[in-house]
Every structure is written in C-alpha cells, then in structure tokens.
Design an enzyme around this catalytic site. Structure first.
Site, mmCIF file in Angstrom:
data_model
loop_
_atom_site.group_PDB
_atom_site.id
_atom_site.type_symbol
_atom_site.label_atom_id
_atom_site.label_comp_id
_atom_site.label_asym_id
_atom_site.label_seq_id
_atom_site.Cartn_x
_atom_site.Cartn_y
_atom_site.Cartn_z
ATOM 1 N N HIS A 170 3.585 -21.928 39.964
ATOM 2 C CA HIS A 170 4.067 -20.569 40.223
ATOM 3 C C HIS A 170 3.001 -19.572 39.805
ATOM 4 O O HIS A 170 2.439 -19.663 38.710
ATOM 5 C CB HIS A 170 5.354 -20.289 39.436
ATOM 6 C CG HIS A 170 5.818 -18.867 39.547
ATOM 7 N ND1 HIS A 170 5.964 -18.038 38.446
ATOM 8 C CD2 HIS A 170 6.151 -18.112 40.632
ATOM 9 C CE1 HIS A 170 6.377 -16.849 38.855
ATOM 10 N NE2 HIS A 170 6.494 -16.873 40.168
ATOM 11 N N SER A 171 2.695 -18.632 40.689
ATOM 12 C CA SER A 171 1.725 -17.568 40.388
ATOM 13 C C SER A 171 0.380 -18.183 39.977
ATOM 14 O O SER A 171 -0.189 -18.971 40.718
ATOM 15 C CB SER A 171 2.298 -16.655 39.306
ATOM 16 O OG SER A 171 1.497 -15.521 39.123
ATOM 17 N N MET A 172 -0.116 -17.863 38.789
ATOM 18 C CA MET A 172 -1.400 -18.412 38.346
ATOM 19 C C MET A 172 -1.324 -19.908 38.093
ATOM 20 O O MET A 172 -2.346 -20.591 38.033
ATOM 21 C CB MET A 172 -1.869 -17.686 37.082
ATOM 22 C CG MET A 172 -2.114 -16.189 37.256
ATOM 23 S SD MET A 172 -3.288 -15.790 38.576
ATOM 24 C CE MET A 172 -4.819 -16.412 37.877
ATOM 25 N N LEU A 213 3.880 -21.195 44.626
ATOM 26 C CA LEU A 213 4.847 -20.130 44.844
ATOM 27 C C LEU A 213 4.245 -18.814 44.386
ATOM 28 O O LEU A 213 3.929 -18.644 43.198
ATOM 29 C CB LEU A 213 6.141 -20.413 44.067
ATOM 30 C CG LEU A 213 6.773 -21.795 44.300
ATOM 31 C CD1 LEU A 213 7.854 -22.067 43.261
ATOM 32 C CD2 LEU A 213 7.340 -21.889 45.699
#
Length: 586
Positions: free
Chosen positions: A169-171, A194
């Site tokens: 997720h993200s980073m 994501l």
C-alpha cells in the site's frame, strides 16, 4: 496612493481567486460509497522472530489469523500460499485485515483445495514517504522477512511454496518493487500495489529518495513478475492518479472507477478496506492459482490475463472459459425438449419477463444485410445466465418455426455494465462482420433459463452514422450549454459521442443527459467515458430525481510519444422508455 490602491486591488483579486480555487478543490470530491469489510472472528497477529530482528529492533514480522485458526499460526504451522503485506507511509501492519479476512472466508466457503497465509510487517508507522533513508532500511528488513516466511514451509518439500505474493500500500508498493532489484532469485511472481506512486514520489525531499527511484528505473527486474497497480482516482488526495504508473514498467494499471463491479473513486486509506474492491481483487487472487501445483501461477501472461479479466473487462464468465473463448471459437449444442423459440423483427424492442420464465426461452434476432440493421446493441437486466448470447444458423424446424441446433458463443464479447438497479450485461455487435466471419449464421440468439426473478432484455438495431456524433467541446469562456443532441431516437439504447479534443488532465467539462419524455416513472441511463490510452474510464448514472451532470475529465493525459489514432468517447446507454436531450458545458 495610486500604487498602493493598484497593489491592493491586485492582491484582493489573487486572494479571491485563491479562495475560490480552494473551495472548488475541497468540493471536488465524490461521496464515499464503499461498503465496509468486517471480520467474522477476532483478528490475531502472531509475532514471527527471525535473524534480522537484532538489527531492526523497531520492526516486526507477523502472521495474520482469526479466532480458532490462530492455534496453527502460534505453533508455526503454515500450509497455504504465502502473501506478505507491506504498509505504506505512516501505515500500520494491521491494515492487512480486510484482504486477509475476506480471503480466509472465501477459502472456507468455496473450498478450492488451497488457501492463503497472510503475513504482514510492522514498519513502526514510519514516514517513509518523507524520508528516503527509511526506504532502504525497510526494504532490507522486508527482504529478510521474505526468506524467513519461506523457511516456515520447510517441513513438506513437495508442497513447499517457492514463491511469494506481495501486497503493497502506498510506499509499501515502492518497497515491493525495490525488492526485485536486490532479490537474488525469482521468488516474487505477483505484486499488487494499492495507491502506489510508481513514477515518482509525491515529494522529493532528499537524495536517498532520488537514488531509490533511480535504481527502480535503471535496474528494472520486473520481467518475470506481474505487477498490478490500482489507483483510487480523484478521491485520493495524497497520491495523484497519474503517478501510480510508470512508462518503463510493464504492468496492469487500473483506476478504481473503471473496475467492473467497483465503479467508485476511492480515497487513500479506504482502498485498503473498500469491500467492492477487496472482493474483486480477492477473486483475481484465487483465479491466479495453478490448480495442478496449488501455488501461484508461474506464467506471467496468464496472470496478466486473469487481472485484465477481473479489473478491466469482466464479461461474467469464469476466467478459464473467458480465456478459452478469446483464443478459440467454441460452440454449444442447444438442448431439445421443453424450450420456446421466438423471433421479433422489430428494429428496437424490449422483452419484459416480469415473473421470470418456467421453461428455457431462446429469443432470436435475425441477421440482415440491410445497413440500417447492421449494428446491434443488447442490454440485459437481471439475467443471471453466464453463457447467454450465441450466433447460429436456423436450419431446423420445430413445429412451424425454424430453430438452431447449436450456436457459437458470443458471451465473451459482452461486458458487465455499470448499474444501480439490477445486474446489467451489455453486448455490442457488428452483425455484418459477424456474417463475414461465419457465413452460415442467420440469427443472434439470447438464452433465458428458467427463473422466478424478473428479466428484461432490450434490443436496439441501427445505422452507425445515426448514433455516432463528434462533439465540439465548449470554449473556456462559454457561459451557456452547447447542444449535442436535440432529441435522441425513439427507443434508442446506444449512442457514441466522439470527443477528440479531450486529451489533457487540466480539461474538465460537464455533460447533461436530460430526459424529455418518459413512459415510466423509473428510468436508468448511463454515460461512460472511454479512454483508449489507459484503464481510466468513469461512469455516471442518470435516473429520476437526479439532474446532476456527468463531470468529464482524465486521470492521465494522452501520451505525447505514442501514436493514438483513437479518441476519447462517451458511450450513452439510454433507457428505451425515455427520449433524451444531450448538452455540454465547461
């Protein structure tokens, strides 16, 4: 004094413009219509120790479990397919719960013969999006965690997994890709990210961050790994949609508003628990398994086909049936016995089966050489039959009616259509092209199996130039609507508005679809923006009581160096009970 007055007036204008811009920005947000995911039993996180713990005391590796299933996890007994979740900037390892819980329930309900073991890393809720040095530390720890997870399966060599699936997720998605640059062997078959900024970070604050992204571009080892990148669209204020993909990265990149059965913009955190999205991704995850080895498939082409099916163009068929239909022409023998065959020669008509049907029905649409009947659009409502559309040659007699003995599958050419009421399937056909490919074909057939539920089938046959309109977008200083269609054809189901001028993300327009006359109180029309250079389609429903326009804009601009001959278009799927007026405004 004049200088002061001029400065004051300019400052006032700039301030007012800034305030208006902020108001527009803050109000440019669609309502969150995601459903919540819930755990059936209390979630448990079991700590797993490994050698890297003494170097990274602030981090931790955990196995996810629920209720009575925690016993095996506490005793380090794992027999499933390993999945590792990597949280993002200031993210918690507990954010794995939605995907892990839904996956667990699906394996218990469907009993496919395999299940997933979800693991997650605690990265101390660090701000990895603001400090590039943290990315290197986290990547090192996650790298060691992957090998530790695979060691847990050493007890059974035959069923021991040799690969792992990564969720980021993200980073966390950036870290997942960073692992590909340092892993010595190909042990990551699938990466699902994501809201991950793949092309560049939202903020480039230090040299560490620059070096990390530079290594991702230079040392791109994603050839043997399938990367699926999901973006929440305009509701994600933290990660701009167009940075969730990268030109140098071959992957499946999709914006959530265009995903079949999701069709929603999703914010940065909601993308972790949005039930509509979690269900679709989980179905793709289960279909990505090789049933012979009970492990993740090692065929990148097959994995891309699976997620393209679930995230881009879902026709409602099972994945293997869908892939088979694309690569080969399959036929089906129609059952004899209790069945009813009927044919309607009207150009546009609706079949309304309010009480369902007691026996199988075959609705025949004749393939004609007349150009006015060349193009065919079929929209079904609440038709749960998976294989429902066929082309056939009516060469046999049943009583006084001609019928077909077998048919060629067409269901794979359809798609699940966005809807508020009932499940809708849409099929567009060029019947003359169909006739050229299969010269014996005389009819298109719709099959309805016995059901007590109401079913509606809408048919529209037309001459394409009558339904394809090129739209000239309004100028920047336009203060009134531009009329596109004064009035749609009676009982028309399909229109295509070509919008070649829509090429850049700074463009934004409003499309109004106003019913003029309707023969029913309830009506349902849909406008779909189709973008040929990316899976960034968006949709809007027009129903009774809803006069809001369709906000047309892009998530990413048209590529400059690519030769895209196709333009953006807006497909209108109208309700035959109404006639509409269509206009635009900037």
């Amino acid at each position: 004094m004049r200088v002061v007055s001029g400065f004051f007036i300019c400052s006032l204008i700039v301030t007012i413009g800034y305030i208006l811009g902020m108001l527009v920005f803050l109000n440019d947000y669609e309502e969150n219509r995601c459903e919540m995911t819930y755990m059936y039993e209390y979630p448990q996180f079991v700590r797993i120790k490994h050698d890297a713990d003494h170097r990274f005391r602030k981090y931790g590796l955990y196995a996810y479990s629920e209720g009575r299933f925690t016993y095996d996890a506490r005793n380090m007994k794992f027999s499933g397919i390993p999945v590792l979740f990597i949280p993002g900037n200031a993210g918690s390892y507990r954010q794995v719960r939605s995907f892990a819980s839904v996956s667990l329930r699906k394996s218990l309900d469907d009993r496919p013969g395999f299940h997933f073991d979800f693991f997650t890393v605690d990265l101390n809720d660090e701000f990895s999006g603001l400090n590039g040095a943290l990315l290197y530390e986290q990547t090192d720890y996650v790298n060691n965690s992957i090998y530790r997870i695979l060691e847990l399966y050493n007890s059974n060599e035959k069923s021991r997994p040799k690969n792992i699936i990564l969720f980021g997720h993200s980073m966390g998605g950036v870290i997942a890709r960073g692992l590909l640059t340092i892993l010595e062997e190909n042990i990551v078959s699938l990466i699902i990210t994501l809201a991950t900024p793949h092309s560049r970070p939202p903020l480039m604050l230090d040299s560490y961050m620059f070096d990390y992204y530079h290594k991702l571009q230079v040392t791109n080892k994603a050839d043997n790994s399938t990367i699926v990148s999901l973006s929440g669209g305009y509701n994600d204020y933290l990660i701009t949609p167009f940075i969730t993909t990268a030109k140098y990265l071959e992957n499946v990149h999709v914006f959530s508003p265009s995903i079949p059965l999701v069709w929603l913009p999703i914010d940065h955190l909601c993308i972790l628990w949005c039930k509509q999205l979690v269900l679709v991704v989980t179905k793709g995850l289960f279909d990505a398994i090789d049933f012979n080895t009970k492990q993740i498939s090692q065929d990148p082409e097959y994995l891309r086909a699976v997620f393209h099916h679930h995230l881009v163009n879902n026709n409602g068929l099972k994945i293997r049936k869908s892939i088979q239909s694309v690569h080969s022409t399959s036929s089906m023998t129609f059952r004899r016995g209790r069945s009813e065959w009927m044919e309607n020669l009207q150009k546009q008509y609706t079949i309304s089966l309010r009480n369902g049907v007691q026996e199988t029905q075959y609705h025949m649409i004749r393939v004609l050489d007349d150009a006015d009947y060349r193009y065919l659009t079929i929209l079904t409502l609440n038709l749960e039959v998976v294989e429902w559309a066929f082309a056939c040659a009516a060469n046999e007699l049943q009583g006084q009616h001609r019928i077909c003995s077998d048919g060629i599958h067409l269901s794979h050419l359809s798609q699940i259509s966005p809807s508020v009421r009932y499940k809708r399937k849409l099929l567009n056909l060029d019947t003359h092209e169909l006739k050229r490919n299969y010269t014996e074909v005389t009819h298109v057939v719709i099959r309805v199996l016995p059901t007590s539920e109401p079913v509606t089938i809408q048919i529209d046959r037309y001459f394409e130039p009558d339904r394809k309109v090129e739209v000239k977008l309004p100028s920047l200083l336009s203060f009134q609507r531009n009329l596109i269609l004064n009035e749609t054809h009676e009982k028309a189901l399909y229109y295509e508005l070509m919008v070649p001028q829509l090429t850049h993300i700074i463009q934004s327009y409003k499309i109004y679809v106003d019913p003029i006359t309707c023969n029913a109180k309830q009506h349902h029309a849909t406008a779909s923006l189709i973008v040929p250079w990316g899976n960034q389609n968006i949709y809007k429903h027009f129903m009774e009581g809803d006069k809001n326009p369709f906000l047309v804009r892009l998530h990413s601009s048209r590529p400059i160096n690519n030769n895209w001959n196709l333009s953006t278009s807006i497909l209108l799927t109208l309700d035959p009970v109404c006639r509409y007026s269509v206009s635009s405004w900037n």
